[in-house]
Design an enzyme around this catalytic site. Structure first.
Site, PDB file in Angstrom:
ATOM      1  N   GLY A 120       0.823  -1.203   0.000  1.00 22.89           N
ATOM      2  CA  GLY A 120       0.000   0.000   0.000  1.00 22.89           C
ATOM      3  C   GLY A 120       0.856   1.251   0.000  1.00 22.89           C
ATOM      4  CB  SER A 121       1.749   3.853  -1.621  1.00 15.85           C
ATOM      5  OG  SER A 121       0.877   3.894  -2.738  1.00 15.85           O
ATOM      6  N   GLY A 122       0.423   5.885   0.318  1.00 15.35           N
ATOM      7  CA  GLY A 122      -0.449   7.036   0.527  1.00 15.35           C
ATOM      8  C   GLY A 122       0.372   8.300   0.660  1.00 15.35           C
ATOM      9  N   GLY A 123      -0.291   9.361   1.093  1.00 12.11           N
ATOM     10  CA  GLY A 123       0.381  10.639   1.198  1.00 12.11           C
ATOM     11  C   GLY A 123       1.461  10.669   2.264  1.00 12.11           C
TER      12      GLY A 123
ATOM     13  N   GLY B   3       3.415   7.877   3.188  1.00 10.46           N
ATOM     14  CA  GLY B   3       4.475   6.888   3.069  1.00 10.46           C
ATOM     15  C   GLY B   3       4.049   5.635   2.331  1.00 10.46           C
TER      16      GLY B   3
ATOM     17  CB  VAL C 201       2.257   0.255   3.831  1.00  7.57           C
ATOM     18  CG1 VAL C 201       2.138  -0.832   4.908  1.00  7.57           C
ATOM     19  CG2 VAL C 201       1.777   1.590   4.397  1.00  7.57           C
TER      20      VAL C 201
ATOM     21  CE  LYS D 161       2.787   5.346   8.203  1.00  4.77           C
ATOM     22  NZ  LYS D 161       1.510   6.092   8.383  1.00  4.77           N
TER      23      LYS D 161
ATOM     24  CG  ASP E 266      -6.146  11.586   6.682  1.00  7.60           C
ATOM     25  OD1 ASP E 266      -7.107  11.992   5.996  1.00  7.60           O
ATOM     26  OD2 ASP E 266      -5.132  11.070   6.177  1.00  7.60           O
TER      27      ASP E 266
END
Length: 353
Positions: A79-82, A84, A86, A100, A197
């Site tokens: 996974g990834s996001g704003g 970092g 994962v 992460k 968030d």
């Protein structure tokens, strides 16, 4: 020794005793901290890994764990996001973690890492993902979390490749679990924690499909006697409370609003910023409110659910709309949300009986 010398002597002795007691207490606290943590030094990259002692980390071998962590690559990304990327870290078939990575170099990234540590360090709750430890190095930081085998609520509701459909009991269970986790942050932690968030991608699902609140990169700590914390507006579009844009004040009622949006996702199966809404110049919240006002709740309900207990669905719709009140003071607290959600199932069981 005259009276003035005697006073000076006693003052000096008192100061020395005070300082020595402080040093003694500090040493005791440090020894206690050491007992709760396992420290791995990495001489090659100049980094340091600290793991919190727990049943899950009790049998870890420091060298093997550190080597595996430093060898994570693109094949391990889950996974990834704003905040970092994962990775899945598998030490054996029975021992896996989520790691992460947050690259260093900007104040925002470093602050996100520090926020997660500050917010997550001592939290132990069944509906909040467990932080097992962290790694600090010159160019990046790592956070080691409990791995959630069923991914995120967002992936279950909106993922293209996921063929599994969440039935109503599962969605209700997730709603209650997530509410309990957020309520714990707001009411039981000292200082209180504003997540900032809350969204479906930050609600993870364990092997039993129980909800776990995650990603504290924007979390803000708030003393119990305060009503808000002034911050730069941050979060995810579609989930943010309307007053946040105007005031820049983070409050627990902002998290309540975001949770209301998550409830609508569970009920409708639609994204907060669905393309159909964007084309019409609206969003999920205003669309649902319009339809519900016209007494057509069944029109917005996710069709993949099939038949559902009407009383439970209407009850969740009702609490969702209360969470989404434009005026923050009219929204319930998360403790009240938990109470109402639990009563919905309880009342339904009584009716069935």
């Amino acid at each position: 020794m005259d009276k003035g010398q005697a006073i000076a002597f006693y003052v000096t002795i008192s100061c020395i005793t005070f300082v020595m007691s402080k040093i003694f207490i500090a040493l005791l606290l440090y020894k206690r901290w050491k007992r709760r943590h396992i420290i791995y030094e990495d001489g090659i990259s100049g980094g340091k890994m600290i793991m919190f002692k727990s049943p899950a980390t009790k049998s870890l071998k420091s060298d093997a764990f550190l080597k595996k962590t430093l060898k994570l690559n693109n094949k391990d990304i889950i996974g990834s996001g704003g905040h970092g990327i994962v990775y899945k870290l598998a030490l054996s078939d029975s021992m896996t973690f989520a790691v992460k990575r947050l690259n260093r170099g900007s104040a925002e990234r470093d602050q996100g890492f520090e926020r997660e540590l500050e917010a997550m360090g001592d939290i132990k709750h069944r509906n909040i993902v467990t932080l097992y430890g962290y790694y600090t190095a010159p160019h990046y930081n790592l956070l080691v979390y409990e791995l959630m085998p069923n991914g995120s609520l967002y992936a279950y509701l909106h993922g293209r490749s996921n063929e599994k459909v969440l039935d109503w009991p599962s969605r209700y269970k997730i709603a209650v679990g997530a509410a309990r986790g957020i309520s714990y942050l707001h009411h039981d932690c000292i200082p209180h924690i504003i997540h900032r968030d809350i969204k479906s991608s930050n609600i993870l699902l364990d092997e039993n499909m129980d909800a776990q609140v995650s990603d504290f990169g924007l979390a803000t700590l708030m003393e119990p006697d305060k009503t808000h914390v002034s911050t730069i507006v941050a979060g995810t579009f579609g989930y943010l409370a309307p007053e946040y844009f105007d005031t820049g004040r983070a409050t627990v009622k902002g998290d309540v609003y975001s949770f209301g949006v998550v409830l609508l996702e569970l009920l409708t199966g639609r994204k907060p910023t669905d393309e159909a809404f964007m084309e019409e110049g609206t969003k999920l919240v205003t669309w649902v409110k319009t339809v519900v006002q016209e007494k057509r709740e069944e029109y917005v309900l996710d069709h993949s659910l099939g038949s559902c207990p009407v009383n439970e669905v209407n009850g969740v719709f009702s609490i969702a709309l209360k969470c989404l009140e434009p005026e923050p003071a009219q929204r319930p607290t998360m403790a009240e949300v938990v109470k109402v959600l639990e009563q919905i199932r309880s009342n339904s069981n009584v009716t069935d009986s």
